[in-house]
Scaffold this active site. Structure first.
Site, PDB file in Angstrom:
ATOM      1  N   LYS A 114       0.833  -1.217   0.000  1.00  0.00           N
ATOM      2  CA  LYS A 114       0.000   0.000   0.000  1.00  0.00           C
ATOM      3  C   LYS A 114       0.862   1.260   0.000  1.00  0.00           C
ATOM      4  O   LYS A 114       0.674   2.140  -0.835  1.00  0.00           O
ATOM      5  CB  LYS A 114      -0.925   0.055   1.230  1.00  0.00           C
ATOM      6  CG  LYS A 114      -1.886  -1.082   1.374  1.00  0.00           C
ATOM      7  CD  LYS A 114      -2.772  -0.901   2.585  1.00  0.00           C
ATOM      8  CE  LYS A 114      -2.008  -0.838   3.889  1.00  0.00           C
ATOM      9  NZ  LYS A 114      -1.412  -2.099   4.326  1.00  0.00           N
ATOM     10  N   ARG A 144      12.326  -1.608  11.305  1.00  0.00           N
ATOM     11  CA  ARG A 144      11.082  -1.093  11.899  1.00  0.00           C
ATOM     12  C   ARG A 144      10.682  -1.979  13.066  1.00  0.00           C
ATOM     13  O   ARG A 144      10.651  -3.199  12.937  1.00  0.00           O
ATOM     14  CB  ARG A 144       9.978  -1.077  10.835  1.00  0.00           C
ATOM     15  CG  ARG A 144       9.428   0.314  10.598  1.00  0.00           C
ATOM     16  CD  ARG A 144       8.464   0.330   9.475  1.00  0.00           C
ATOM     17  NE  ARG A 144       7.152  -0.170   9.827  1.00  0.00           N
ATOM     18  CZ  ARG A 144       6.080  -0.031   9.063  1.00  0.00           C
ATOM     19  NH1 ARG A 144       6.175   0.606   7.924  1.00  0.00           N
ATOM     20  NH2 ARG A 144       4.922  -0.509   9.439  1.00  0.00           N
ATOM     21  N   ARG A 157      -0.491  -8.160  13.447  1.00  0.00           N
ATOM     22  CA  ARG A 157      -1.018  -7.165  12.489  1.00  0.00           C
ATOM     23  C   ARG A 157      -1.920  -7.840  11.462  1.00  0.00           C
ATOM     24  O   ARG A 157      -2.938  -7.273  11.060  1.00  0.00           O
ATOM     25  CB  ARG A 157       0.142  -6.434  11.800  1.00  0.00           C
ATOM     26  CG  ARG A 157       0.769  -5.381  12.720  1.00  0.00           C
ATOM     27  CD  ARG A 157       2.195  -5.073  12.346  1.00  0.00           C
ATOM     28  NE  ARG A 157       2.349  -4.481  11.039  1.00  0.00           N
ATOM     29  CZ  ARG A 157       3.508  -4.445  10.380  1.00  0.00           C
ATOM     30  NH1 ARG A 157       4.588  -4.980  10.898  1.00  0.00           N
ATOM     31  NH2 ARG A 157       3.562  -3.861   9.208  1.00  0.00           N
ATOM     32  N   ARG A 216      -9.125   2.063   8.983  1.00  0.00           N
ATOM     33  CA  ARG A 216      -8.599   0.760   9.374  1.00  0.00           C
ATOM     34  C   ARG A 216      -9.684  -0.103  10.002  1.00  0.00           C
ATOM     35  O   ARG A 216      -9.467  -1.259  10.296  1.00  0.00           O
ATOM     36  CB  ARG A 216      -7.525   1.045  10.401  1.00  0.00           C
ATOM     37  CG  ARG A 216      -6.338   0.135  10.540  1.00  0.00           C
ATOM     38  CD  ARG A 216      -5.481   0.017   9.337  1.00  0.00           C
ATOM     39  NE  ARG A 216      -4.163  -0.472   9.652  1.00  0.00           N
ATOM     40  CZ  ARG A 216      -3.048   0.016   9.151  1.00  0.00           C
ATOM     41  NH1 ARG A 216      -3.077   1.016   8.307  1.00  0.00           N
ATOM     42  NH2 ARG A 216      -1.896  -0.528   9.448  1.00  0.00           N
ATOM     43  N   ARG A 272      11.904  -6.334   5.091  1.00  0.00           N
ATOM     44  CA  ARG A 272      11.986  -4.911   5.473  1.00  0.00           C
ATOM     45  C   ARG A 272      12.607  -4.759   6.864  1.00  0.00           C
ATOM     46  O   ARG A 272      13.343  -3.812   7.118  1.00  0.00           O
ATOM     47  CB  ARG A 272      10.601  -4.262   5.429  1.00  0.00           C
ATOM     48  CG  ARG A 272      10.677  -2.771   5.742  1.00  0.00           C
ATOM     49  CD  ARG A 272       9.382  -2.039   5.495  1.00  0.00           C
ATOM     50  NE  ARG A 272       8.324  -2.478   6.383  1.00  0.00           N
ATOM     51  CZ  ARG A 272       7.056  -2.081   6.300  1.00  0.00           C
ATOM     52  NH1 ARG A 272       6.705  -1.245   5.347  1.00  0.00           N
ATOM     53  NH2 ARG A 272       6.165  -2.519   7.146  1.00  0.00           N
TER      54      ARG A 272
HETATM   55  P1  B4P Z   1       3.659  -1.867   2.441  1.00  0.00           P
HETATM   56  O1  B4P Z   1       2.503  -2.758   2.252  1.00  0.00           O
HETATM   57  O2  B4P Z   1       3.752  -0.669   1.591  1.00  0.00           O
HETATM   58  O3  B4P Z   1       3.588  -1.739   3.964  1.00  0.00           O
HETATM   59  P2  B4P Z   1       2.998  -0.566   4.821  1.00  0.00           P
HETATM   60  O4  B4P Z   1       2.480   0.580   4.015  1.00  0.00           O
HETATM   61  O5  B4P Z   1       4.081  -0.278   5.764  1.00  0.00           O
HETATM   62  O6  B4P Z   1       1.696  -1.175   5.502  1.00  0.00           O
HETATM   63  P3  B4P Z   1       1.449  -1.531   7.003  1.00  0.00           P
HETATM   64  O7  B4P Z   1       0.015  -1.901   7.045  1.00  0.00           O
HETATM   65  O8  B4P Z   1       2.417  -2.561   7.447  1.00  0.00           O
HETATM   66  O9  B4P Z   1       1.837  -0.268   7.858  1.00  0.00           O
HETATM   67  P4  B4P Z   1       1.157   1.129   8.239  1.00  0.00           P
HETATM   68  O10 B4P Z   1       2.279   2.096   8.098  1.00  0.00           O
HETATM   69  O11 B4P Z   1      -0.096   1.426   7.500  1.00  0.00           O
HETATM   70  O12 B4P Z   1       5.104  -2.532   2.169  1.00  0.00           O
HETATM   71  C1  B4P Z   1       5.666  -3.559   2.930  1.00  0.00           C
HETATM   72  C2  B4P Z   1       7.038  -3.987   2.371  1.00  0.00           C
HETATM   73  O13 B4P Z   1       6.875  -4.700   1.150  1.00  0.00           O
HETATM   74  C3  B4P Z   1       7.993  -2.847   2.039  1.00  0.00           C
HETATM   75  O14 B4P Z   1       9.273  -3.172   2.521  1.00  0.00           O
HETATM   76  C4  B4P Z   1       8.009  -2.764   0.524  1.00  0.00           C
HETATM   77  O15 B4P Z   1       9.244  -2.341  -0.006  1.00  0.00           O
HETATM   78  C5  B4P Z   1       7.736  -4.210   0.137  1.00  0.00           C
HETATM   79  N1  B4P Z   1       7.065  -4.324  -1.143  1.00  0.00           N
HETATM   80  C6  B4P Z   1       6.080  -3.504  -1.624  1.00  0.00           C
HETATM   81  N2  B4P Z   1       5.667  -3.931  -2.838  1.00  0.00           N
HETATM   82  C7  B4P Z   1       6.393  -5.054  -3.128  1.00  0.00           C
HETATM   83  C8  B4P Z   1       6.411  -5.957  -4.251  1.00  0.00           C
HETATM   84  N3  B4P Z   1       5.618  -5.796  -5.323  1.00  0.00           N
HETATM   85  N4  B4P Z   1       7.263  -7.005  -4.197  1.00  0.00           N
HETATM   86  C9  B4P Z   1       8.083  -7.185  -3.120  1.00  0.00           C
HETATM   87  N5  B4P Z   1       8.125  -6.359  -2.045  1.00  0.00           N
HETATM   88  C10 B4P Z   1       7.278  -5.309  -2.049  1.00  0.00           C
HETATM   89  O16 B4P Z   1       0.761   0.928   9.777  1.00  0.00           O
HETATM   90  C11 B4P Z   1       1.713   0.662  10.797  1.00  0.00           C
HETATM   91  C12 B4P Z   1       1.034   0.721  12.189  1.00  0.00           C
HETATM   92  O17 B4P Z   1       0.522   2.063  12.442  1.00  0.00           O
HETATM   93  C13 B4P Z   1      -0.207  -0.176  12.364  1.00  0.00           C
HETATM   94  O18 B4P Z   1       0.131  -1.510  12.720  1.00  0.00           O
HETATM   95  C14 B4P Z   1      -0.969   0.587  13.492  1.00  0.00           C
HETATM   96  O19 B4P Z   1      -0.420   0.323  14.765  1.00  0.00           O
HETATM   97  C15 B4P Z   1      -0.716   2.052  13.160  1.00  0.00           C
HETATM   98  N6  B4P Z   1      -1.790   2.639  12.315  1.00  0.00           N
HETATM   99  C16 B4P Z   1      -1.641   3.081  11.029  1.00  0.00           C
HETATM  100  N7  B4P Z   1      -2.818   3.557  10.562  1.00  0.00           N
HETATM  101  C17 B4P Z   1      -3.729   3.406  11.554  1.00  0.00           C
HETATM  102  C18 B4P Z   1      -5.132   3.684  11.678  1.00  0.00           C
HETATM  103  N8  B4P Z   1      -5.831   4.228  10.664  1.00  0.00           N
HETATM  104  N9  B4P Z   1      -5.760   3.394  12.847  1.00  0.00           N
HETATM  105  C19 B4P Z   1      -5.081   2.865  13.875  1.00  0.00           C
HETATM  106  N10 B4P Z   1      -3.764   2.558  13.837  1.00  0.00           N
HETATM  107  C20 B4P Z   1      -3.084   2.824  12.688  1.00  0.00           C
END
Ligand code: B4P
Length: 190
Positions: free
Chosen positions: A18, A136, A147, A93, A130
């Site tokens: 995402k 992280r 998660r 979420r 990652r």
């Molecule tokens: P992403 O999927 O981009 O991961 P993310 O954005 O970090 O999503 P996530 O859900 O984990 O975290 P968020 O920050 O929203 O990528 C993951 C990895 O895959 C990367 O290393 C990337 O390089 C790799 N990748 C991507 N595409 C690829 C491909 N095609 N092939 C191979 N590798 C690839 O949330 C983090 C925390 O914040 C949550 O757990 C929660 O505690 C809090 N939070 C965030 N939003 C919230 C909300 N609305 N309400 C409550 N808590 C919230």
């Protein structure tokens, strides 16, 4: 009512890509990329009051309380650059956050919901990769499993909430391949 720009939401499990895809698409469309994960991590790094409240919750992989996240997003969407569209990543979420968003911007404001689909084994592998690269705190195996559970329980019901606005995209492949699928899927929604 017609609105300028595009209002797009990214949905998908942790590790689906995402953040990666949303930032590429926001640049291409010229709209702000609103990522609650990035905003919360910035608050933790800056040691603000919000960051201090969120840090331990994020490290466990649980959701930060709705009222904190909702007010963060409302303030962000009130900024002038969001008038011509935005791309939401990681928010809403859960159903309560989706209802708060509907109330803030209107029930029909979100035009398209991109649902990135990736099998669980690949998600865990990406996040562990990652962890090795970026360190992280929420990318260890136990937190990743939590998660994923939180996603299935809290976030997946949003697919029903958004109904026919949801477009599923296969998130397996190179980053550029997935991006091309998203662009094609969006073109078909116009
Ligand atoms: P992403 O999927 O981009 O991961 P993310 O954005 O970090 O999503 P996530 O859900 O984990 O975290 P968020 O920050 O929203 O990528 C993951 C990895 O895959 C990367 O290393 C990337 O390089 C790799 N990748 C991507 N595409 C690829 C491909 N095609 N092939 C191979 N590798 C690839 O949330 C983090 C925390 O914040 C949550 O757990 C929660 O505690 C809090 N939070 C965030 N939003 C919230 C909300 N609305 N309400 C409550 N808590 C919230």
């Amino acid at each position: 009512m017609t609105r300028p720009g595009r209002r797009i939401l990214f949905l998908g499990p942790p590790g689906a890509g995402k953040g990666t895809q949303a930032s590429m698409l926001a640049r291409a469309l010229g709209v702000p990329h609103v990522s609650t994960g990035d905003m919360l991590r910035a608050a933790v790094a800056a040691d603000t009051e919000l960051g201090r409240r969120a840090a331990a919750i994020m490290a466990r992989g649980d959701l930060v309380p709705d009222e904190l996240v909702v007010s963060l997003v409302r303030e962000r969407l009130d900024e002038p650059d969001a008038v011509c569209g935005y791309l939401l990543d990681g928010f809403p979420r859960n159903v309560a956050q989706a209802e708060a968003l509907d109330e803030a911007v209107g029930d029909d404001a979100i035009e398209v919901v991109i649902l990135l689909e990736v099998p669980e084994g690949e998600l865990v592998a990406r996040l562990l990769r990652r962890a090795a690269e970026q360190g992280r705190v929420d990318d260890n195996e136990e937190t990743i499993r939590n998660r994923l559970r939180v996603y299935r329980r809290e976030t997946e019901p949003l697919v029903a909430h958004y109904g026919n606005r949801v477009v599923s995209v296969d998130g397996v492949g190179t980053i550029d391949e997935v991006f091309a699928r998203i662009v094609l899927a969006l073109a078909r929604t116009r």
